[in-house]
Design an enzyme around this catalytic site. Structure first.
Site, PDB file in Angstrom:
ATOM      1  N   ASP A 118       7.407  61.702  -1.707  1.00 13.46           N
ATOM      2  CA  ASP A 118       6.547  62.618  -2.466  1.00 13.46           C
ATOM      3  C   ASP A 118       7.313  63.918  -2.691  1.00 13.46           C
ATOM      4  O   ASP A 118       8.001  64.418  -1.790  1.00 13.46           O
ATOM      5  CB  ASP A 118       5.249  62.917  -1.700  1.00 13.46           C
ATOM      6  N   ASN A 142       4.536  72.521 -11.488  1.00  7.49           N
ATOM      7  CA  ASN A 142       3.938  72.401 -12.819  1.00  7.49           C
ATOM      8  C   ASN A 142       3.271  73.713 -13.242  1.00  7.49           C
ATOM      9  O   ASN A 142       3.342  74.126 -14.414  1.00  7.49           O
ATOM     10  CB  ASN A 142       2.924  71.271 -12.847  1.00  7.49           C
ATOM     11  N   ASP A 192       8.059  67.073 -15.941  1.00 10.36           N
ATOM     12  CA  ASP A 192       8.513  65.719 -16.305  1.00 10.36           C
ATOM     13  C   ASP A 192      10.027  65.597 -16.164  1.00 10.36           C
ATOM     14  O   ASP A 192      10.548  64.583 -15.673  1.00 10.36           O
ATOM     15  CB  ASP A 192       8.101  65.419 -17.752  1.00 10.36           C
ATOM     16  N   GLU A 202       3.613  62.178  -8.587  1.00 13.37           N
ATOM     17  CA  GLU A 202       4.949  62.529  -8.130  1.00 13.37           C
ATOM     18  C   GLU A 202       5.384  61.680  -6.949  1.00 13.37           C
ATOM     19  O   GLU A 202       6.390  61.974  -6.305  1.00 13.37           O
ATOM     20  CB  GLU A 202       5.003  64.015  -7.747  1.00 13.37           C
TER      21      GLU A 202
END
Length: 524
Positions: A392, A400, A409, A436
């Site tokens: 993770d 983000n 991304d 993620e």
């Protein structure tokens, strides 16, 4: 870690061949097989015929050598028997005039009885002519310079001596000498008794045999001096061939044998049978040219090869016509097959895309679930360990929020390349689990092996130095949870591996992130 074969979820790239296509292949194979079989059978029959021809020739030369050896033995034995009797008389009766007259009559009679004899001679210790088989004895003649006289004068043995070919002093004819020593009453050298054998006697006998234009027959002394050879040439008489292969290589190995080798005299390859006589120091040889022996075989081989070649051409022509007709029938179906294959290939591409995550390029959740189920069953059958790494991205929501979803991304793409590079075997699988989160499935791997893979991925991502101000380290990092065990039938399910790895991942995050933990909570 044991290598596990990769899971292949794709279909064959082409549909099964149409039913008519194997008929074309079978027709081609049948025609080729028939043609090759005819050629191979002809080659085998031809080669066997050659072997039979050579074997028959070896038997013929062996028998010819035996005949020549027996003839040489009988010829020399007849002369030697006369010499043995003369030696006994001379040593007992001496050289009195009355005895010499009787000796003269005796040797004349012996020469008349034995057609091989050229003459019989008796020499005293000085080499002077004492008595011989000629009508009148030559006065004052002396043979002390002859090889046979010198030999007996210098050697005390009483055995027979066969000398090299010479020309007779009395007639000028080529002869072979057979001689014995006789002694005086006190044991000293008394002289020599000599029987000369006509060279023409051997020639007449050897000319009876059919040996071809390049065949050869010879009689030689053990030390390699030729006494007589057919074809007859005076220059070969007395020639030393002791360094030729027959005397240098073959005679030391066997006293009688059949060998094929190239003659050192004329370069002709011959099948050569030789024998070394037991009673006398002679070697006889009968040889036939291999090329002449195989001449008929070669001509028959050419005729048969032409016949088989014509038959093969006819069969190939008929077969090609048949194959062409079959090919025309399947051509239309082949077009349909290509169209169908193109459609199926497109479907396979779509199916492959359906099994791949569009953002990261890793396997998606669907492919991971299939692979996990298959590898779990395989590990259960083989009693091998199966490991799972759950990864993770630390503080990705903040990433983000700070840099935007587009940057997020790009971050996931960079991380996915590292994760994909972390699998080194065909059976390993890297997949995007969700958001993620990513996973690495490692068949045949224990906890220690999985920890090494996870740590290498963690360090590689850290070394990317992707800026992340919302993370305590200032760069993008990951946390990973690991679990591995050997599944037991009816006791374990694939979900247990995911839950254990997820629990370890949760523990890693609770321990400050940017670390790896196993399912029991111990640090790496």
């Amino acid at each position: 870690m044991t290598t596990i074969t990769a899971i292949n979820t794709e279909r064959p790239t082409q549909a099964p061949a149409p039913k008519k296509l194997p008929i074309t292949t079978l027709a081609i194979g049948f025609v080729v097989l028939v043609c090759i079989s005819l050629i191979l059978i002809q080659v085998w029959v031809t080669w066997k015929a050659r072997e039979v021809q050579l074997a028959e020739t070896e038997r013929a030369t062996y028998n010819l050598a035996r005949s020549i050896g027996q003839h040489a033995y009988d010829t020399i034995k007849g002369a030697d028997t006369v010499l043995v009797g003369l030696v006994e008389r001379l040593e007992v009766e001496g050289f009195s005039e009355s005895h010499l007259q009787r000796f003269h009559a005796l040797v004349v009679k012996r020469v008349e009885e034995l057609p091989q004899l050229h003459g019989i001679f008796v020499y005293d210790q000085a080499g002077n002519w004492v008595v011989n088989s000629q009508p009148e004895l030559k006065k004052g003649a002396n043979n002390s310079d002859r090889e046979y006289f010198i030999y007996h004068r210098d050697h005390t043995d009483r055995g027979v001596h066969i000398g090299p070919p010479i020309k007779s002093k009395s007639t000028g004819e080529w002869i072979i000498t057979v001689s014995r020593r006789f002694n005086k009453s006190d044991g000293s050298f008394g002289g020599v008794v000599l029987a000369t054998v006509k060279m023409s006697y051997f020639k007449k006998f050897y000319e009876q045999f059919e040996i071809g234009n390049s065949g050869a027959i010879f009689v030689a002394l053990n030390q390699g001096i030729i006494l007589l050879r057919r074809p007859f040439e005076e220059k070969t008489l007395g020639k030393d061939i002791s360094q030729f292969p027959l005397f240098r290589e073959y005679l030391p190995q066997a006293r009688a044998a059949t060998k094929t080798f190239t003659s050192a005299q004329d370069g002709v390859v011959r099948i050569n049978s030789y024998r070394q006589l037991d009673e006398y120091p002679l070697v006889v040889s009968a040889a036939l040219s291999r090329d002449e022996v195989l001449a008929d075989w070669k001509s028959n081989t050419i005729i048969h090869a032409i016949g088989v070649g014509c038959l093969v051409i006819v069969l190939a022509f008929i077969g090609s016509r048949l194959i062409r007709q079959i090919a025309l029938r399947v051509q239309a179906e082949a077009e349909l097959v290509r169209a169908r294959n193109s459609l199926e290939q497109l479907n396979q591409t779509l199916e492959k895309l359906a099994m791949q995550d569009g953002l990261t390029g890793l396997a998606n959740r669907r492919q991971f679930d299939i692979a996990l189920k298959d590898e779990f069953s395989r590990a259960m059958r083989n009693a091998s360990s199966l490991a799972l790494i759950m990864i993770d991205v630390d503080c990705f929501k903040q990433y983000n929020d700070i840099y935007g979803h587009a940057a997020g991304d790009e971050c996931l793409r960079a991380i996915s390349k590292v994760v994909a590079a972390g699998k080194h075997r065909p059976g390993d699988l890297s997949a995007r689990y969700g958001g993620e989160e990513m996973v690495v499935l490692l068949p045949g791997t224990d906890v220690a092996g999985a920890m090494k893979v996870a740590e290498s991925i963690r360090q590689a991502i850290y070394q990317l130095e992707l800026k992340h101000s919302g993370n305590a380290t200032g760069v993008v990092t990951i946390s990973a949870g690991i679990d591995a065990f050997v599944p037991v039938r009816e006791n374990n399910q694939p979900l247990e591996l995911i839950q254990a790895a997820d629990k370890a991942l949760y523990y890693a995050k609770s321990q400050g992130r940017n670390c790896i933990r196993v399912s029991n909570g111990h640090p790496t």
